[in-house]
Write a protein that holds these residues in place. Sequence first.
Motif, PDB file in Angstrom:
ATOM      1  N   ALA A   1     -44.585  44.793 110.880  1.00 29.68           N
ATOM      2  CA  ALA A   1     -43.203  44.608 110.426  1.00 29.68           C
ATOM      3  C   ALA A   1     -42.622  43.322 110.994  1.00 29.68           C
ATOM      4  CB  ALA A   1     -42.351  45.804 110.838  1.00 29.68           C
ATOM      5  N   GLY A   2     -41.877  42.619 110.173  1.00 32.06           N
ATOM      6  CA  GLY A   2     -41.201  41.397 110.589  1.00 32.06           C
ATOM      7  C   GLY A   2     -42.008  40.128 110.402  1.00 32.06           C
ATOM      8  N   THR A   3     -43.266  40.238 110.033  1.00 33.47           N
ATOM      9  CA  THR A   3     -44.099  39.053 109.820  1.00 33.47           C
ATOM     10  C   THR A   3     -43.627  38.315 108.573  1.00 33.47           C
ATOM     11  OG1 THR A   3     -45.995  40.155 110.825  1.00 33.47           O
ATOM     12  CG2 THR A   3     -46.466  38.233 109.473  1.00 33.47           C
ATOM     13  N   ALA A   4     -43.624  36.995 108.653  1.00 34.93           N
ATOM     14  CA  ALA A   4     -43.174  36.173 107.520  1.00 34.93           C
ATOM     15  C   ALA A   4     -44.304  35.939 106.525  1.00 34.93           C
ATOM     16  CB  ALA A   4     -42.654  34.836 108.027  1.00 34.93           C
ATOM     17  N   ILE A   5     -43.911  35.699 105.304  1.00 35.62           N
ATOM     18  CA  ILE A   5     -44.822  35.251 104.257  1.00 35.62           C
ATOM     19  C   ILE A   5     -44.199  34.020 103.623  1.00 35.62           C
ATOM     20  CG2 ILE A   5     -43.783  36.743 102.487  1.00 35.62           C
ATOM     21  CD1 ILE A   5     -46.650  37.083 101.321  1.00 35.62           C
ATOM     22  N   ASP A   6     -45.017  33.030 103.314  1.00 38.10           N
ATOM     23  CA  ASP A   6     -44.530  31.876 102.561  1.00 38.10           C
ATOM     24  C   ASP A   6     -44.754  32.159 101.090  1.00 38.10           C
ATOM     25  OD1 ASP A   6     -43.680  30.365 104.698  1.00 38.10           O
ATOM     26  OD2 ASP A   6     -45.581  29.321 104.941  1.00 38.10           O
ATOM     27  N   LEU A   7     -43.677  32.369 100.363  1.00 36.35           N
ATOM     28  CA  LEU A   7     -43.800  32.527  98.917  1.00 36.35           C
ATOM     29  C   LEU A   7     -44.059  31.151  98.327  1.00 36.35           C
ATOM     30  CD1 LEU A   7     -41.124  35.019  97.563  1.00 36.35           C
ATOM     31  CD2 LEU A   7     -43.540  35.372  97.983  1.00 36.35           C
ATOM     32  N   VAL A   8     -45.116  31.047  97.551  1.00 35.37           N
ATOM     33  CA  VAL A   8     -45.491  29.783  96.925  1.00 35.37           C
ATOM     34  C   VAL A   8     -44.947  29.791  95.500  1.00 35.37           C
ATOM     35  CG1 VAL A   8     -47.394  28.292  96.233  1.00 35.37           C
ATOM     36  CG2 VAL A   8     -47.565  29.657  98.340  1.00 35.37           C
ATOM     37  N   PHE A   9     -44.093  28.838  95.193  1.00 38.07           N
ATOM     38  CA  PHE A   9     -43.519  28.705  93.858  1.00 38.07           C
ATOM     39  C   PHE A   9     -44.363  27.739  93.029  1.00 38.07           C
ATOM     40  CE2 PHE A   9     -39.999  30.286  96.262  1.00 38.07           C
ATOM     41  CZ  PHE A   9     -39.231  31.003  95.378  1.00 38.07           C
ATOM     42  N   GLY A  10     -44.519  28.071  91.762  1.00 36.63           N
ATOM     43  CA  GLY A  10     -45.224  27.197  90.839  1.00 36.63           C
ATOM     44  C   GLY A  10     -44.455  27.091  89.544  1.00 36.63           C
ATOM     45  N   PRO A  11     -44.803  26.111  88.704  1.00 36.84           N
ATOM     46  CA  PRO A  11     -44.072  25.890  87.456  1.00 36.84           C
ATOM     47  C   PRO A  11     -44.220  27.058  86.496  1.00 36.84           C
ATOM     48  CG  PRO A  11     -46.062  24.562  87.521  1.00 36.84           C
ATOM     49  CD  PRO A  11     -45.938  25.199  88.863  1.00 36.84           C
ATOM     50  N   ILE A  12     -43.198  27.267  85.687  1.00 32.31           N
ATOM     51  CA  ILE A  12     -43.192  28.388  84.748  1.00 32.31           C
ATOM     52  C   ILE A  12     -43.928  28.061  83.452  1.00 32.31           C
ATOM     53  CG2 ILE A  12     -41.695  29.818  83.277  1.00 32.31           C
ATOM     54  CD1 ILE A  12     -39.715  29.955  85.548  1.00 32.31           C
ATOM     55  N   ASP A  13     -43.687  26.901  82.876  1.00 29.21           N
ATOM     56  CA  ASP A  13     -44.239  26.612  81.550  1.00 29.21           C
ATOM     57  C   ASP A  13     -45.155  25.398  81.474  1.00 29.21           C
ATOM     58  OD1 ASP A  13     -43.084  28.755  80.039  1.00 29.21           O
ATOM     59  OD2 ASP A  13     -41.157  27.741  80.182  1.00 29.21           O
ATOM     60  N   GLU A  14     -45.046  24.482  82.385  1.00 32.83           N
ATOM     61  CA  GLU A  14     -45.848  23.256  82.352  1.00 32.83           C
ATOM     62  C   GLU A  14     -46.742  23.232  83.586  1.00 32.83           C
ATOM     63  OE1 GLU A  14     -45.830  21.285  79.719  1.00 32.83           O
ATOM     64  OE2 GLU A  14     -44.237  22.486  78.819  1.00 32.83           O
ATOM     65  N   GLY A  15     -48.028  23.467  83.393  1.00 32.16           N
ATOM     66  CA  GLY A  15     -48.954  23.627  84.510  1.00 32.16           C
ATOM     67  C   GLY A  15     -49.034  22.455  85.466  1.00 32.16           C
ATOM     68  N   TRP A  16     -48.794  21.250  84.991  1.00 28.54           N
ATOM     69  CA  TRP A  16     -48.891  20.066  85.851  1.00 28.54           C
ATOM     70  C   TRP A  16     -47.524  19.572  86.321  1.00 28.54           C
ATOM     71  CZ3 TRP A  16     -53.304  19.213  88.044  1.00 28.54           C
ATOM     72  CH2 TRP A  16     -54.437  19.745  87.444  1.00 28.54           C
ATOM     73  N   ASP A  17     -46.511  20.415  86.255  1.00 25.99           N
ATOM     74  CA  ASP A  17     -45.182  20.091  86.782  1.00 25.99           C
ATOM     75  C   ASP A  17     -45.227  20.283  88.296  1.00 25.99           C
ATOM     76  OD1 ASP A  17     -42.505  19.699  87.327  1.00 25.99           O
ATOM     77  OD2 ASP A  17     -41.846  21.561  86.361  1.00 25.99           O
ATOM     78  N   LEU A  18     -45.894  19.365  88.980  1.00 23.87           N
ATOM     79  CA  LEU A  18     -46.135  19.523  90.412  1.00 23.87           C
ATOM     80  C   LEU A  18     -44.856  19.465  91.241  1.00 23.87           C
ATOM     81  CD1 LEU A  18     -49.450  17.524  90.822  1.00 23.87           C
ATOM     82  CD2 LEU A  18     -49.097  19.936  90.282  1.00 23.87           C
TER      83      LEU A  18
END
Length: 193
Positions: free
Chosen positions: A125-142
């Motif tokens: 309990a209490g350990t952090a996680i880094d949520l990794v966000f990625g593009p929704i519609d354009e795969g190379w929208d880095l």
Amino acid sequence: MEVRKTVIFQEEIAIENGSRLATPMRRVVVGSVIRNPLAQKPVGEDLKPLVDISVELGAKMTKTALSLIGEAKNLRAYSKGALVGLSGDLEHGAAMIHARIGMAMRSTLRRGRVIIPGNAKVVAAGTAIDLVFGPIDEGWDLDAVDTMPISVGDAPRPDEILLLVGYATGPRPHARAKGPDQSEVDALIKSFT
């Protein structure tokens, strides 16, 4: 399924590194802390109960996120993650984020052509996680690729799972590391043959 608690994280970034952003970037993460029905069960148990829970919660949490962040058409990035308590198994988290939750998220958003980044881990309990966000519609929208650290002080307990979905309205603040476009990648791949 019983949700012990729902957690919501919101941020709006207006100024980054001393400079005002042209448009503030918003992120919303919604999480549900649930009892893990497979905690302390032998490895090899059918994962379907967790998949079913993830589908139901994926749609519900996405609706909550949209009520906070605005219309789906304004979103640029998304994410998902799971923290599994110590009496669970990594595959419990994987079943929740890799099986069908993405389809529930897309169905609610009515968009989402690109794979949704996600990660899971077994934690105290209490350990952090880094949520990794990625593009929704354009795969190379880095420029839409980003992370947001999340932790909940009392979750997940050993027999729980914290399931998370996240959405962002814009690129990273001051994003300027342009990647290739799809045609460049296609040309490179074609050159291999």
